[in-house]
Design a protein around this motif. Structure first.
Motif, PDB file in Angstrom:
ATOM      1  N   THR A 113       0.765  -1.257  -0.001  1.00 54.02           N
ATOM      2  CA  THR A 113      -0.013  -0.126  -0.021  1.00 54.02           C
ATOM      3  C   THR A 113       0.660   1.231  -0.091  1.00 54.02           C
ATOM      4  O   THR A 113       0.400   2.286  -0.571  1.00 54.02           O
ATOM      5  CB  THR A 113      -0.932   0.021   1.107  1.00 54.02           C
ATOM      6  OG1 THR A 113      -0.245  -0.133   2.583  1.00 54.02           O
ATOM      7  CG2 THR A 113      -2.117  -1.222   1.152  1.00 54.02           C
ATOM      8  N   LEU A 114       2.000   1.174   0.738  1.00 54.02           N
ATOM      9  CA  LEU A 114       3.034   2.457   0.910  1.00 54.02           C
ATOM     10  C   LEU A 114       3.333   2.788  -0.768  1.00 54.02           C
ATOM     11  O   LEU A 114       3.516   3.800  -1.141  1.00 54.02           O
ATOM     12  CB  LEU A 114       3.971   2.010   1.817  1.00 54.02           C
ATOM     13  CG  LEU A 114       4.909   3.462   1.954  1.00 54.02           C
ATOM     14  CD1 LEU A 114       4.186   4.511   2.496  1.00 54.02           C
ATOM     15  CD2 LEU A 114       6.118   2.948   2.833  1.00 54.02           C
ATOM     16  N   CYS A 115       3.975   1.734  -1.377  1.00 56.10           N
ATOM     17  CA  CYS A 115       4.431   1.819  -2.768  1.00 56.10           C
ATOM     18  C   CYS A 115       3.415   2.204  -3.674  1.00 56.10           C
ATOM     19  O   CYS A 115       3.730   3.251  -4.634  1.00 56.10           O
ATOM     20  CB  CYS A 115       4.959   0.605  -3.004  1.00 56.10           C
ATOM     21  SG  CYS A 115       6.642   0.023  -2.240  1.00 56.10           S
ATOM     22  N   LEU A 116       2.098   1.910  -3.653  1.00 57.77           N
ATOM     23  CA  LEU A 116       0.887   2.431  -4.249  1.00 57.77           C
ATOM     24  C   LEU A 116       0.600   3.777  -4.294  1.00 57.77           C
ATOM     25  O   LEU A 116       0.335   4.368  -5.123  1.00 57.77           O
ATOM     26  CB  LEU A 116      -0.052   1.564  -4.529  1.00 57.77           C
ATOM     27  CG  LEU A 116      -1.374   1.646  -5.217  1.00 57.77           C
ATOM     28  CD1 LEU A 116      -0.981   1.724  -6.426  1.00 57.77           C
ATOM     29  CD2 LEU A 116      -2.559   0.646  -4.972  1.00 57.77           C
ATOM     30  N   MET A 117       0.489   4.142  -2.969  1.00 53.33           N
ATOM     31  CA  MET A 117       0.247   5.351  -2.569  1.00 53.33           C
ATOM     32  C   MET A 117       1.308   6.369  -3.028  1.00 53.33           C
ATOM     33  O   MET A 117       0.823   7.446  -3.624  1.00 53.33           O
ATOM     34  CB  MET A 117      -0.112   5.617  -1.095  1.00 53.33           C
ATOM     35  CG  MET A 117      -0.109   7.185  -0.586  1.00 53.33           C
ATOM     36  SD  MET A 117      -1.595   7.854  -1.318  1.00 53.33           S
ATOM     37  CE  MET A 117      -2.670   7.433   0.240  1.00 53.33           C
ATOM     38  N   GLY A 118       2.433   6.113  -2.913  1.00 53.39           N
ATOM     39  CA  GLY A 118       3.494   7.003  -3.213  1.00 53.39           C
ATOM     40  C   GLY A 118       3.529   7.264  -4.877  1.00 53.39           C
ATOM     41  O   GLY A 118       3.733   8.501  -5.295  1.00 53.39           O
ATOM     42  N   GLY A 119       3.464   6.111  -5.401  1.00 51.93           N
ATOM     43  CA  GLY A 119       3.434   6.103  -7.019  1.00 51.93           C
ATOM     44  C   GLY A 119       2.295   7.214  -7.668  1.00 51.93           C
ATOM     45  O   GLY A 119       2.700   7.890  -8.354  1.00 51.93           O
ATOM     46  N   ALA A 120       1.135   6.865  -6.978  1.00 59.50           N
ATOM     47  CA  ALA A 120       0.012   7.846  -7.555  1.00 59.50           C
ATOM     48  C   ALA A 120       0.088   9.164  -7.152  1.00 59.50           C
ATOM     49  O   ALA A 120      -0.257   9.892  -8.091  1.00 59.50           O
ATOM     50  CB  ALA A 120      -1.372   7.290  -6.943  1.00 59.50           C
ATOM     51  N   ALA A 138      -5.074   2.550  -2.020  1.00 59.51           N
ATOM     52  CA  ALA A 138      -3.802   2.342  -1.342  1.00 59.51           C
ATOM     53  C   ALA A 138      -4.425   2.466   0.180  1.00 59.51           C
ATOM     54  O   ALA A 138      -4.028   1.814   1.081  1.00 59.51           O
ATOM     55  CB  ALA A 138      -2.777   3.033  -1.981  1.00 59.51           C
ATOM     56  N   LEU A 139      -4.777   3.780   0.438  1.00 58.66           N
ATOM     57  CA  LEU A 139      -5.030   4.196   1.898  1.00 58.66           C
ATOM     58  C   LEU A 139      -6.025   3.515   2.476  1.00 58.66           C
ATOM     59  O   LEU A 139      -6.237   3.179   3.620  1.00 58.66           O
ATOM     60  CB  LEU A 139      -5.592   5.508   1.842  1.00 58.66           C
ATOM     61  CG  LEU A 139      -5.639   6.344   3.226  1.00 58.66           C
ATOM     62  CD1 LEU A 139      -4.262   6.287   3.990  1.00 58.66           C
ATOM     63  CD2 LEU A 139      -5.818   7.802   3.119  1.00 58.66           C
ATOM     64  N   GLY A 140      -7.075   2.742   1.495  1.00 59.52           N
ATOM     65  CA  GLY A 140      -7.960   1.801   2.105  1.00 59.52           C
ATOM     66  C   GLY A 140      -7.295   0.389   2.787  1.00 59.52           C
ATOM     67  O   GLY A 140      -7.836  -0.161   3.931  1.00 59.52           O
ATOM     68  N   GLY A 141      -6.295   0.152   2.345  1.00 57.63           N
ATOM     69  CA  GLY A 141      -5.723  -1.203   2.839  1.00 57.63           C
ATOM     70  C   GLY A 141      -4.719  -0.550   4.179  1.00 57.63           C
ATOM     71  O   GLY A 141      -4.520  -1.194   5.044  1.00 57.63           O
TER      72      GLY A 141
END
Length: 437
Positions: A98-105, A136-139
């Protein structure tokens, strides 16, 4: 690791791993919340001009708030998706994803061309990236709470869990503080031109820091115990909805009030102060940043007090205080006195954030380990879908269709707080429950 050792880790008050898990979860969650909060700040002030410039100004504000709400629509989907995975493969791995997905978006939002450059494609890409932020933040939100709660000693679960939720206030303070500093250094013209992108570009560095910290934390004792007993392999995707529907609904209703009111304060208030009252955005950012910094103390106090007096009494007291201050919040903003405006924001967000300190324990304790991630995520992200995403749009619409009167917005806050009060009264006390069940 042997079961005896796991029990020792779970119950030892000064466990180094419990402290490490709390730090890792809190820092990681705060990093992700900064990106989410930065979007809210610019959605209220900058995005109507950059991505919806072809619309009427009032419609542009509503459109910007709709894109803000997309993130909340995605959060339950992310919460359910990552929640089911987290109940099967563990909490630690999910938090890295989730951290990587949030950062990329977030980084890509900072790179987006505006409407003037690529036309209708700009808001379309903005909506897509906002969706991935919310997914991402949901998880992340629930996973970080459980990583801490399942490591924490029983007598300090409220206190340890409260550090996770300082992320929402701390990140909002950081995001608005960055906006204030950037405007002060660059000027409003340069800030609106490209300076707003800087907080999103910083996501790349934040991801590196967050991944490094989280790699140093072990999986939670409660999940390891459930996994060793083969419990996690037997869980189906919708078990939690079949077994705990009333619990999920009750918690969802409870969390609608602080969620809605938080975004009335941190998103809608910015638009109201700058667009309706003609106040300058730099001072508005500073007031909100200061109020959120003070609220960090209230978050931690709420968690600590819930360990001593119980989750339910503290939630009730906080709700009553929220109800009182909501009745005169906009009257204080209407004074156009920055000291009074700061006091209004500080009181409202401060009383609200008492509940944020209690929430991690209050949401984790009712569920057994095998469905704890899914159940907590469904209630928490469901409340954000119902009350978080639509709120800035809804209250902006109420204001525009109420002749500029804030009375409909005040009534909205009062009704949703009263509904939450009823749900809290109907809730059982949970601080005595074991996490490793």
């Amino acid at each position: 690791m042997k079961e005896a050792t796991l029990d020792q880790v779970e119950t030892r008050p000064e466990s180094s791993m419990a402290v490490r898990a709390t730090i890792a979860s809190s820092v990681g969650a705060a990093l992700e919340w900064i990106d989410f909060a930065a979007y809210g700040a610019v959605a209220a002030t900058i995005f109507p001009k950059l991505f919806f410039s072809a619309m009427d100004p009032n419609m542009g504000i509503l459109a910007a708030f709709i894109t803000f709400g997309i993130g909340f629509f995605a959060r339950p989907l992310g919460g359910i998706f990552f929640g089911m995975l987290g109940d099967k493969i563990g909490r630690k791995n999910i938090l890295l994803y989730t951290l990587c997905l949030m950062g990329g978006a977030s980084f890509l939002i900072g790179c987006l061309p505006t409407y003037q450059t690529i036309g209708i494609a700009a808001p379309i890409f903005l909506v897509a990236l906002r969706f991935f932020q919310g997914f991402a933040l949901g998880g992340e939100a629930t996973g970080a709470q459980l990583m801490t709660m399942e490591h924490a000693p029983k007598s300090k679960r409220g206190l340890y869990g409260s550090f996770i939720n300082i992320g929402s206030s701390f990140s909002s303070a950081c995001a608005n503080g960055m906006m204030f500093a950037l405007i002060a250094v660059m000027g409003i013209v340069e800030f609106e031109s490209w300076g707003w992108r800087i907080p999103f570009w910083m996501s790349f560095l934040l991801v590196i820091v967050g991944v490094y910290i989280r790699m140093r934390v072990t999986e939670t004792p409660a999940f390891q115990k459930a996994q060793s007993q083969g419990v996690t392999e037997k869980v189906s995707a919708f078990d939690v909805f079949k077994q705990y529907p009333k619990t999920i609904l009750r918690l969802l209703i409870i969390w609608c009030a602080p969620t809605a009111c938080f975004y009335v304060i941190t998103v809608f208030s910015l638009s109201y102060l700058t667009k309706n009252l003609g106040m300058d955005s730099q001072s508005a950012f500073l007031c909100l940043a200061g109020a959120n910094l003070l609220a960090v103390v209230m978050v931690i106090s709420g968690g600590a007090l819930s360990d001593k007096f119980g989750r339910k009494p503290i939630m009730l007291i906080s709700s009553v205080l929220m109800l009182i201050v909501s009745m005169f919040y906009f009257s204080m903003l209407d004074t156009k006195n920055w000291y009074v405006i700061f006091a209004a924001m500080a009181m409202f967000v401060g009383f609200l954030q008492i509940q944020s300190g209690v929430q991690p324990a209050f949401f984790a304790e009712p569920f057994p380990t095998k469905v704890r991630y899914s159940g907590s995520a469904a209630a928490y992200t469901g409340a954000n879908l119902v009350a978080g995403g639509p709120t800035p749009f809804l209250v902006a619409w109420l204001l525009q269709n109420g002749g500029g009167s804030t009375l409909p917005v005040t009534i909205f806050c009062g009704v949703i707080i009263c509904l939450a009060l009823v749900a809290i009264i109907c809730s059982p006390e949970t601080r005595h429950l074991e996490m490793s069940r």
